[in-house]
Design a protein around this motif. Structure first.
Motif, PDB file in Angstrom:
ATOM      1  N   GLY A 246       0.956  -1.232  -0.081  1.00  0.00           N
ATOM      2  CA  GLY A 246       0.223  -0.062  -0.148  1.00  0.00           C
ATOM      3  C   GLY A 246       0.892   1.501   0.167  1.00  0.00           C
ATOM      4  O   GLY A 246       0.296   2.424  -0.059  1.00  0.00           O
ATOM      5  N   ALA A 247       2.031   1.174   0.150  1.00  0.00           N
ATOM      6  CA  ALA A 247       2.970   2.494   0.237  1.00  0.00           C
ATOM      7  C   ALA A 247       3.010   3.147  -1.170  1.00  0.00           C
ATOM      8  O   ALA A 247       2.962   2.315  -2.159  1.00  0.00           O
ATOM      9  N   SER A 248       2.836   4.300  -1.115  1.00  0.00           N
ATOM     10  CA  SER A 248       2.753   4.918  -2.643  1.00  0.00           C
ATOM     11  C   SER A 248       3.555   6.264  -2.515  1.00  0.00           C
ATOM     12  O   SER A 248       3.896   6.949  -1.329  1.00  0.00           O
ATOM     13  N   THR A 249       3.942   6.816  -3.495  1.00  0.00           N
ATOM     14  CA  THR A 249       4.614   8.250  -3.705  1.00  0.00           C
ATOM     15  C   THR A 249       3.997   8.984  -5.108  1.00  0.00           C
ATOM     16  O   THR A 249       3.965   8.313  -6.050  1.00  0.00           O
ATOM     17  N   ARG A 250       3.708   9.982  -4.906  1.00  0.00           N
ATOM     18  CA  ARG A 250       3.094  10.831  -5.978  1.00  0.00           C
ATOM     19  C   ARG A 250       4.114  12.156  -6.046  1.00  0.00           C
ATOM     20  O   ARG A 250       4.421  12.788  -5.227  1.00  0.00           O
ATOM     21  N   TRP A 251       4.715  12.168  -7.367  1.00  0.00           N
ATOM     22  CA  TRP A 251       5.545  13.344  -7.719  1.00  0.00           C
ATOM     23  C   TRP A 251       4.702  14.247  -8.936  1.00  0.00           C
ATOM     24  O   TRP A 251       4.186  13.624  -9.520  1.00  0.00           O
ATOM     25  N   GLU A 252       4.856  15.448  -8.427  1.00  0.00           N
ATOM     26  CA  GLU A 252       4.054  16.399  -9.354  1.00  0.00           C
ATOM     27  C   GLU A 252       5.133  17.495  -9.917  1.00  0.00           C
ATOM     28  O   GLU A 252       5.994  18.132  -9.034  1.00  0.00           O
TER      29      GLU A 252
END
Length: 550
Positions: A246-252
């Motif tokens: 469930g770990a997540s990373t979002r880059w914008e």
């Protein structure tokens, strides 16, 4: 009856004697540091008792750095890199996944095929400042050195990847954000470069917005407390993240600098020791799932789109076996600059990184230049001899050359800094001494050197930086405005050095002057060598009959 007056004489003498004894005792307390401020010795007997010789002896006995904890066997490093490079398969199915699934159509890094000759007539003069603001990059090593090879590649319009390794001075993409922008202005390119999977400092970075959930991040200065096997997974970025399902990373991408939104390629880097499933979503659109078989090798997922505005990675399964590094964002051409900053690092922490990991990621990325910005954490007042640290800088250069064999290396001299005494802040002149030791190390290893201290002095020094709002009140750390100033100085130093290379390269191409004063007379090929040669070209000896020896 009148009471006689009290006699205070003896009591006053006792108080005076006690006070004098305390002041003399205090004068023997050595100087101390409190809250980053050096407190001087308080001595009322300084004319009688001279502590300077003792202080100087104690200082000379104390080395400027501790090297015992940072032992490195460079031969072993070279062997690990050679073994890893020989078996690395950056585009193999066991290592990589592509958004389109076809690496032939979607390159992963390295050189872009190009037959273009270097543009030795590129005009850089208009981009250079007045000499009073110019600090050139010094290049050592003679003809064919690593910097010349880098310049040739730049002028051939091939992709250039730069790893900027530093300490808190460049944390949160300070300095590197502006260096990246200036280089991309001149030589094309886009994207913010490398961004960690998770870090407590991601909120401070202007050039990419990172939102991470479910990760436990560690940096290399916490190596002893980093759980196994992550403590052996460190890349030169200095950060790893423990995964979970469930770990997540979002880059914008942001628009805080030019060219950041011109990102056409992204690459997610990680290790998956257990079988895992990872989902990737680009620009909040379609989500695709990638499956990996458990292994110790570094994995990558490469994505190409015309415009990557956001990228999200989610661990669907196998999270406990994942070591997350981060993602890098770039254009398919031009210059990319990766910020690898580690707080409190004097450069030696790179010896704790895993050479095999460095080599694997280099096989995917292919670094052309490594810039080393260190020294701020080891500078000491009054110390002028940094020979021990210079030896460690030489080891850093060799370590980098082993892990990234095609990369040129630039050593940045230490920055200007001021310290506080009872009269206020004053410049730490020892920065010049440390800079010279760093320069000697670069020269010894045929690397390049840039004098950061000198460039800052041209702009008013640290005192001027603080007065202009370019640095903090600690008179040590710059802010984004100060980073812009130093980045501009380094950019101009690189351009000037490139200009000198083009001048030298053109001179090498000038044809040599003819040796003969007169041109040779070229004979028609059909002429008979004896009958039809002009008489003036036939010597007398050739026409005389040959005598037979007895």
């Amino acid at each position: 009856m009148t009471k006689p007056s009290d006699d205070y004489t003896s009591r006053g003498l006792l108080v005076a004697a006690t006070t004098l004894a305390l002041l003399i005792a205090v004068s023997f307390i050595p100087p101390i540091n409190a809250g980053g401020v050096k407190l001087r010795r308080a001595s009322i007997v300084s004319d009688v008792v001279n502590h300077h010789e003792k202080e100087q002896t104690e200082q000379e006995l104390q080395p400027e750095i501790d090297v015992k904890e940072f032992e490195v066997d460079l031969e072993s490093v070279a062997e690990q890199v050679a073994k890893t490079t020989a078996t690395a398969s950056p585009t193999g199915e066991a290592t990589s996944a592509s958004w389109e699934g076809i690496f032939d159509e979607q390159p992963t890094g390295g050189d872009t095929p190009s037959r273009a000759a270097p543009k030795l007539d590129m005009d850089l003069e208009a981009l250079l400042p007045d000499e009073s603001l110019l600090t050139p990059v010094e290049v050592f090593g003679g003809e064919g050195n690593d910097m010349e090879l880098l310049y040739e590649k730049i002028l051939s319009e091939k992709p250039i990847r730069i790893a900027f390794m530093g300490d808190s001075f460049v944390e949160a993409d300070i300095l590197t954000a502006d260096l990246r922008e200036l280089l991309q202005d001149t030589f094309k390119g886009g994207g913010t470069g490398f961004a960690p999977m998770a870090s407590p400092f991601t909120a401070y970075r202007q050039t990419v917005k990172t939102t991470a959930k479910g990760w436990t991040p560690y940096n290399i200065m916490q190596r002893k407390s980093t759980p196994s096997p992550l403590n052996g997974d460190y890349f030169v970025s200095g950060w790893v993240a423990q995964g979970s399902d469930g770990a997540s990373t979002r880059w914008e991408m942001t628009s805080r600098r030019r060219h950041l939104t011109e990102c056409r390629r992204a690459r997610v880097l990680f290790i998956s020791r257990d079988d895992s499933e990872i989902a990737i979503r680009v620009n909040d659109g379609e989500q695709r799932t990638f499956s990996f078989t458990g292994s110790e090798v570094v994995r990558q997922i490469v994505i190409e789109q015309e415009n990557i505005a956001s990228l999200e990675m989610t661990v669907l399964a196998g999270g406990n076996g994942i070591t997350g590094y981060g993602a890098d964002f770039e254009d398919v051409k031009g210059v990319t600059v990766d910020n690898f900053s580690i707080r409190s690092n004097n450069g030696q922490a790179m010896f704790w990184t895993n050479p095999a990991v460095n080599a694997q990621i280099n096989s995917m990325r292919g670094y052309d230049l490594v810039i080393l910005q260190y020294g701020l954490n080891i500078m000491q007042s009054e110390r002028k001899d940094y020979s021990l640290y210079a030896q460690q800088v030489e080891k850093m250069i060799h370590f980098v050359k082993n892990c990234f064999p095609k990369a040129a290396v630039i050593v940045m001299g230490v920055s200007d800094r001021s310290e506080r005494d009872e009269e206020g802040f004053k410049p730490m002149k020892v920065a010049e001494n440390l800079s010279e030791w760093q320069r000697k190390a670069a020269m010894e290893c045929n690397a390049a050197f840039w004098h950061t201290y000198r460039s800052m002095q041209q702009r008013g020094g640290m005192k001027g930086f603080v007065a202009n709002g370019w640095a903090g009140k600690d008179y040590t750390h710059i802010n984004y405005a100060g980073g812009r100033e130093i980045a501009t100085g380094l950019y101009h130093g690189l351009l000037y050095s490139l200009q000198q290379y083009m001048l030298t390269a053109r001179q090498r191409m000038v044809p040599a002057e003819p040796v003969l004063d007169k041109e040779l007379e070229i004979l028609p090929p059909e002429l008979n060598l004896t009958d039809e040669l002009p008489a003036k070209l036939i010597s007398t000896e050739q026409t005389q009959p040959t005598q037979t020896e007895e």
